[in-house]
Structure formats: C-alpha cells, structure tokens
Design a protein around this motif. Structure first.
Motif, PDB file in Angstrom:
ATOM      1  N   ASP A  57     -14.824 -12.757  14.592  1.00  0.00           N
ATOM      2  CA  ASP A  57     -13.828 -13.673  15.172  1.00  0.00           C
ATOM      3  C   ASP A  57     -12.848 -14.177  14.118  1.00  0.00           C
ATOM      4  O   ASP A  57     -12.485 -15.360  14.089  1.00  0.00           O
ATOM      5  CB  ASP A  57     -14.524 -14.871  15.840  1.00  0.00           C
ATOM      6  CG  ASP A  57     -15.386 -14.446  17.009  1.00  0.00           C
ATOM      7  OD1 ASP A  57     -14.971 -13.534  17.742  1.00  0.00           O
ATOM      8  OD2 ASP A  57     -16.478 -15.016  17.181  1.00  0.00           O
ATOM      9  N   GLY A  58     -12.452 -13.280  13.260  1.00  0.00           N
ATOM     10  CA  GLY A  58     -11.579 -13.665  12.158  1.00  0.00           C
ATOM     11  C   GLY A  58     -10.115 -13.401  12.420  1.00  0.00           C
ATOM     12  O   GLY A  58      -9.686 -13.176  13.557  1.00  0.00           O
ATOM     13  N   LYS A  59      -9.346 -13.419  11.349  1.00  0.00           N
ATOM     14  CA  LYS A  59      -7.906 -13.200  11.449  1.00  0.00           C
ATOM     15  C   LYS A  59      -7.445 -12.310  10.310  1.00  0.00           C
ATOM     16  O   LYS A  59      -8.069 -12.235   9.249  1.00  0.00           O
ATOM     17  CB  LYS A  59      -7.155 -14.534  11.389  1.00  0.00           C
ATOM     18  CG  LYS A  59      -7.305 -15.266  10.054  1.00  0.00           C
ATOM     19  CD  LYS A  59      -6.517 -16.567  10.036  1.00  0.00           C
ATOM     20  CE  LYS A  59      -6.655 -17.278   8.676  1.00  0.00           C
ATOM     21  NZ  LYS A  59      -5.881 -18.542   8.626  1.00  0.00           N
ATOM     22  N   MET A  60      -6.341 -11.633  10.546  1.00  0.00           N
ATOM     23  CA  MET A  60      -5.728 -10.801   9.520  1.00  0.00           C
ATOM     24  C   MET A  60      -4.744 -11.633   8.716  1.00  0.00           C
ATOM     25  O   MET A  60      -4.066 -12.513   9.252  1.00  0.00           O
ATOM     26  CB  MET A  60      -5.005  -9.618  10.151  1.00  0.00           C
ATOM     27  CG  MET A  60      -5.913  -8.710  10.964  1.00  0.00           C
ATOM     28  SD  MET A  60      -7.161  -7.853   9.981  1.00  0.00           S
ATOM     29  CE  MET A  60      -6.125  -6.688   9.085  1.00  0.00           C
ATOM     30  N   GLY A  78      -8.667  -9.492   5.608  1.00  0.00           N
ATOM     31  CA  GLY A  78      -9.140 -10.307   6.709  1.00  0.00           C
ATOM     32  C   GLY A  78      -9.951 -11.495   6.232  1.00  0.00           C
ATOM     33  O   GLY A  78     -10.541 -11.462   5.147  1.00  0.00           O
ATOM     34  N   ILE A  79      -9.957 -12.552   7.025  1.00  0.00           N
ATOM     35  CA  ILE A  79     -10.788 -13.728   6.760  1.00  0.00           C
ATOM     36  C   ILE A  79     -11.611 -14.014   8.005  1.00  0.00           C
ATOM     37  O   ILE A  79     -11.095 -14.033   9.122  1.00  0.00           O
ATOM     38  CB  ILE A  79      -9.935 -14.963   6.407  1.00  0.00           C
ATOM     39  CG1 ILE A  79      -9.178 -14.740   5.088  1.00  0.00           C
ATOM     40  CG2 ILE A  79     -10.817 -16.207   6.287  1.00  0.00           C
ATOM     41  CD1 ILE A  79      -8.309 -15.916   4.672  1.00  0.00           C
ATOM     42  N   SER A  80     -12.906 -14.219   7.811  1.00  0.00           N
ATOM     43  CA  SER A  80     -13.804 -14.484   8.936  1.00  0.00           C
ATOM     44  C   SER A  80     -13.440 -15.784   9.638  1.00  0.00           C
ATOM     45  O   SER A  80     -12.728 -16.637   9.081  1.00  0.00           O
ATOM     46  CB  SER A  80     -15.258 -14.565   8.442  1.00  0.00           C
ATOM     47  OG  SER A  80     -15.400 -15.605   7.493  1.00  0.00           O
ATOM     48  N   GLY A  81     -13.951 -15.945  10.849  1.00  0.00           N
ATOM     49  CA  GLY A  81     -13.620 -17.118  11.650  1.00  0.00           C
ATOM     50  C   GLY A  81     -13.970 -18.433  11.000  1.00  0.00           C
ATOM     51  O   GLY A  81     -13.270 -19.438  11.204  1.00  0.00           O
ATOM     52  N   LYS A  84     -14.914 -18.503   5.381  1.00  0.00           N
ATOM     53  CA  LYS A  84     -15.690 -18.381   4.147  1.00  0.00           C
ATOM     54  C   LYS A  84     -15.660 -16.982   3.530  1.00  0.00           C
ATOM     55  O   LYS A  84     -15.808 -16.827   2.321  1.00  0.00           O
ATOM     56  CB  LYS A  84     -17.150 -18.763   4.411  1.00  0.00           C
ATOM     57  CG  LYS A  84     -17.352 -20.215   4.815  1.00  0.00           C
ATOM     58  CD  LYS A  84     -18.817 -20.497   5.087  1.00  0.00           C
ATOM     59  CE  LYS A  84     -19.035 -21.951   5.485  1.00  0.00           C
ATOM     60  NZ  LYS A  84     -20.489 -22.223   5.767  1.00  0.00           N
ATOM     61  N   THR A  85     -15.478 -15.969   4.379  1.00  0.00           N
ATOM     62  CA  THR A  85     -15.618 -14.592   3.918  1.00  0.00           C
ATOM     63  C   THR A  85     -14.303 -13.835   4.012  1.00  0.00           C
ATOM     64  O   THR A  85     -13.643 -13.845   5.057  1.00  0.00           O
ATOM     65  CB  THR A  85     -16.686 -13.851   4.744  1.00  0.00           C
ATOM     66  OG1 THR A  85     -17.929 -14.552   4.648  1.00  0.00           O
ATOM     67  CG2 THR A  85     -16.873 -12.430   4.227  1.00  0.00           C
ATOM     68  N   ALA A  86     -13.934 -13.178   2.926  1.00  0.00           N
ATOM     69  CA  ALA A  86     -12.763 -12.301   2.921  1.00  0.00           C
ATOM     70  C   ALA A  86     -13.238 -10.858   2.986  1.00  0.00           C
ATOM     71  O   ALA A  86     -14.222 -10.483   2.350  1.00  0.00           O
ATOM     72  CB  ALA A  86     -11.941 -12.515   1.662  1.00  0.00           C
ATOM     73  N   VAL A  87     -12.539 -10.058   3.773  1.00  0.00           N
ATOM     74  CA  VAL A  87     -12.851  -8.636   3.896  1.00  0.00           C
ATOM     75  C   VAL A  87     -11.638  -7.852   3.415  1.00  0.00           C
ATOM     76  O   VAL A  87     -10.527  -8.019   3.931  1.00  0.00           O
ATOM     77  CB  VAL A  87     -13.187  -8.256   5.348  1.00  0.00           C
ATOM     78  CG1 VAL A  87     -13.648  -6.804   5.407  1.00  0.00           C
ATOM     79  CG2 VAL A  87     -14.239  -9.182   5.927  1.00  0.00           C
ATOM     80  N   ILE A  88     -11.861  -7.016   2.417  1.00  0.00           N
ATOM     81  CA  ILE A  88     -10.755  -6.340   1.737  1.00  0.00           C
ATOM     82  C   ILE A  88     -11.026  -4.843   1.637  1.00  0.00           C
ATOM     83  O   ILE A  88     -12.144  -4.432   1.337  1.00  0.00           O
ATOM     84  CB  ILE A  88     -10.553  -6.924   0.319  1.00  0.00           C
ATOM     85  CG1 ILE A  88     -10.065  -8.370   0.403  1.00  0.00           C
ATOM     86  CG2 ILE A  88      -9.585  -6.087  -0.503  1.00  0.00           C
ATOM     87  CD1 ILE A  88     -10.019  -9.090  -0.935  1.00  0.00           C
ATOM     88  N   GLU A  89     -10.011  -4.047   1.910  1.00  0.00           N
ATOM     89  CA  GLU A  89     -10.038  -2.625   1.595  1.00  0.00           C
ATOM     90  C   GLU A  89      -9.160  -2.423   0.365  1.00  0.00           C
ATOM     91  O   GLU A  89      -7.956  -2.666   0.431  1.00  0.00           O
ATOM     92  CB  GLU A  89      -9.488  -1.798   2.751  1.00  0.00           C
ATOM     93  CG  GLU A  89     -10.290  -1.866   4.036  1.00  0.00           C
ATOM     94  CD  GLU A  89      -9.570  -1.223   5.209  1.00  0.00           C
ATOM     95  OE1 GLU A  89      -8.646  -0.402   4.969  1.00  0.00           O
ATOM     96  OE2 GLU A  89      -9.895  -1.550   6.363  1.00  0.00           O
TER      97      GLU A  89
END
Length: 381
Positions: A57-60, A78-81, A84-89
């Motif tokens: 349920d995060g956002k770009m 991306g950042i989680s809803g 707390k968590t960043a998602v990176i490629e």
C-alpha cells in the motif's frame, strides 16, 4: 474454490496484475464464484518496486538523478504505506538499458545515481531498504553510490577521485566524515541472485564486464582495480569482502553494501515473499498460479515461479505455471513444486503479436479457462 495468483510480470507485455487479472477472467468463466486473490510479484529485478509497493500500500516517488554517465534522468523508487521502507531498483538509475550500446563503458560508468535514490529516501525518513541490484551498467564497486552518500575516495597524494571503474586501481584511502548520519541508522536488504566473488576469474569484471562493454584489456584493468579496492577496505575497515558470495554482484555493488552498511544479501524472491507474507496468503488455497514471460531451466533457480512453488509445496497445493513460452528443458521446475507449465501461445504468431498487451491478455484468459475446464471435469469424475 480459492485460487491465488502470484505471478511475475511478462516483461514488455503485461504487468503482474494484468496477467493475474486476465487469468481471473478465465477461471471465472468456469467457476463463477471462485475466490481469486491477485498478488503481484517480482524477483528483485525489473518490476520489483511496483510489485512490492502494490503489496505494501505504498507510493511511487519520482526524482531526477544521475545516470551511469552522470547525465540527469528521470528515475523513481517506492516507499511503503507506513513510510518506513524504501524499495529501490538500482537499474532505475545505474542500469544497462539506460545506455546505448556504443555508450557502454564500465571504466566510466558510476552508481552515483543509485546513491542519490538512497539519499532521497533517507531524507524522507526511510530506515529500511530493499534494493534490487540486477541489470547494472557499472563496475565501480559501489564507489559512486557511496560518494553520493558522502564518502570521498583519495589517491596516494590525497587527491579526490571520480567514483568509477577506471579509478578503483588508484584508491589508497577514503574519508567518511561527511557521510550522512542517517546511513548508520538504516538497514539494507539486498536482492542478489548471483554468487560471484568481488574479483578473480569468477568475479564481477570477468563474468559480467563484456556485456557492459568491456574488452579483454579493460576487464583486466577493472579486476585489478577491484582487487586493490578490496585490499583498501580490508586495511581500513578490517573487513575481507573478496570471497563473500554475491559481493561481485552489480559490478561490486554487493560488496560495497556488505563492507560499508548494515546489510544482508539474499535471493530477491525470498526477500519479497517474506516481506509480503506470501506463505500465509497461499496457505488454504486450492490452486496457486505463478509464471513469468518465459518458463525455462532458470525458472527453478531463484526466480519467481520456483519461489512461489516452494511455499505452496509445503502445504501440498498444486501449482500451475504459465508463460509466453515454455522451454523443452524444464524438468527441474517440477522438483520445486510446480505441477504443470503451460504456454499461452495458441497459434503461430510474430513476437510482436505475442507481446501485444491486449492479445497477451486474451491468450492468458483463454489458457486459464481451458485449464480450469479440465480441473472441473476431473473433479466430476
């Protein structure tokens, strides 16, 4: 009837959710009241950010960063809803597809843009990171990424060096007094699906240098540089990364995370399935659907289908895999827990026709309907 669809994207054709939605249509032509759960997945490569953010349920976040040759480009993470968590490629900033074939030169390419993505996420309050490091154009041992976060690399005369593959051989020391303090507060999960060491015949330069534009002479320069930088790290940080499995991933970026950050290297599909608690979602289902664009021997080697199937196998749940194509040599996928694999292609067609999104969705829907008609008939007998 409960069906869980945990599918990777069909790259260049359909997103994970598009594949799952088309499959659902086919299933519901047979079982109108079926409970159908769609779980978008990726294995750490392209599509990882989108898959995880959809599940969390995060956002770009859109941001301008430097590409491998230090040009401004539009990138994302991306950042989680819960923030707390960043998602990176890393490929979104430092990937091979960002360069034309005649621009590829791992002597000059840098991971600086990947560091900028991390920096922005740290400034936004993220302290947990999931980073996919596949598809790099770089062999700078992560010095570009580290530079963006405040590290300074010096030659024997104390002069600052540009963070690229060419300068690895010249590094004699580094300074960390300007590193963001937030870095020490962060934890990094690195999606890494290769086991190459930092340098040597199985290391970053020798195994992956050619595809990044390196000739034989350049590969030797890069490998010598990796060895030198590894020695510098061991001398200053008392950490030997030379033979750590995965330290050579993404041109040594895996080693940089290991040496400089609080990090852990794990197979991408394991990270993602654990983060979204896929096992809990699969448990209790009647069938699990998985797949990717091409089903072949690699599908059993840490890719999405095998990761999903291993979880379903614990509960004896049949796993159906679909792909745009299914290779002849796929015997090892059954050991992972996949029950059967099906190609969605139903007649001769061009690659362009097969990858056309609307046509591909039609083919997935048709394949799903046929599979579940057979399942329904079998249940009657």
């Amino acid at each position: 009837m409960k069906v869980v669809a945990a599918i990777d994207s069909f790259k260049g054709s359909m997103t994970s959710l598009e594949v799952a939605a088309a499959f659902e249509k086919g299933v519901k032509k047979v079982y109108k009241d079926a409970e159908f759960i769609k779980i978008p997945l990726a294995d750490g490569g392209e599509g990882t950010v989108k898959a995880l953010i959809d599940n969390l349920d995060g956002k770009m976040v859109n941001i301008k960063v430097k590409d491998p040759l230090m040009r401004d480009i539009d990138s994302f993470y991306g950042i989680s809803g819960d923030g707390k968590t960043a998602v990176i490629e890393m490929a979104a900033a430092s990937g091979l597809p960002l360069l034309s074939p005649d621009e590829r030169n791992p002597l000059k390419a840098t991971t600086f843009g990947t560091g900028e993505l991390i920096k922005d996420a740290l400034e936004k309050g993220c302290r947990e990171f999931i980073i996919g490091i596949g598809g790099s154009a770089t062999n700078d041992a992560g010095t570009g990424m580290l530079s963006a976060l405040g590290y300074i690399f010096l030659d024997e005369n104390g002069n600052e060096l540009e963070p690229n593959g060419e300068n690895l051989i010249n590094i004699k020391s580094f300074k960390d007094d300007k590193v963001m303090k937030e870095v020490s507060e962060a934890k990094f999960l690195i999606a890494c699906d290769v086991d190459n060491p930092f340098y040597g015949t199985n290391g970053a330069a020798h195994v992956y240098g050619k595809q990044k534009g390196a000739t034989g002479d350049i590969i030797k320069i890069l490998d010598d540089g990796m060895r030198n930088f590894s020695n510098v790290i061991e001398k200053i940080k008392k950490t030997d990364i030379s033979n750590i499995s995965g330290s050579g991933a993404a041109g040594g970026l895996g080693g940089a995370f290991t040496a400089f950050f609080n990090s852990e290297l794990k197979p991408g599909i394991d990270i993602i399935t654990e983060k979204i608690e896929l096992e809990n979602k699969i448990n209790g289902s009647d069938y699990v659907i998985t797949g990717e664009g091409r089903i072949d021997f690699q599908s059993a080697m840490g890719k999405t289908p095998s990761g999903v199937a291993k979880l379903a196998k614990k509960y004896g749940i049949p796993v159906i895999a679909i792909g745009g194509s299914v290779d002849d040599e796929i015997g090892n996928i059954y050991d992972c827990g996949i029950t059967a694999a099906f190609s969605i292609i139903d007649s001769p067609m061009t690659l362009g026709e097969a990858m056309d999104t609307k046509n591909a969705q039609r083919l997935v829907e048709k394949t799903a309907e046929q599979i579940f008609r057979l399942i329904k008939q079998n249940k009657k007998n």
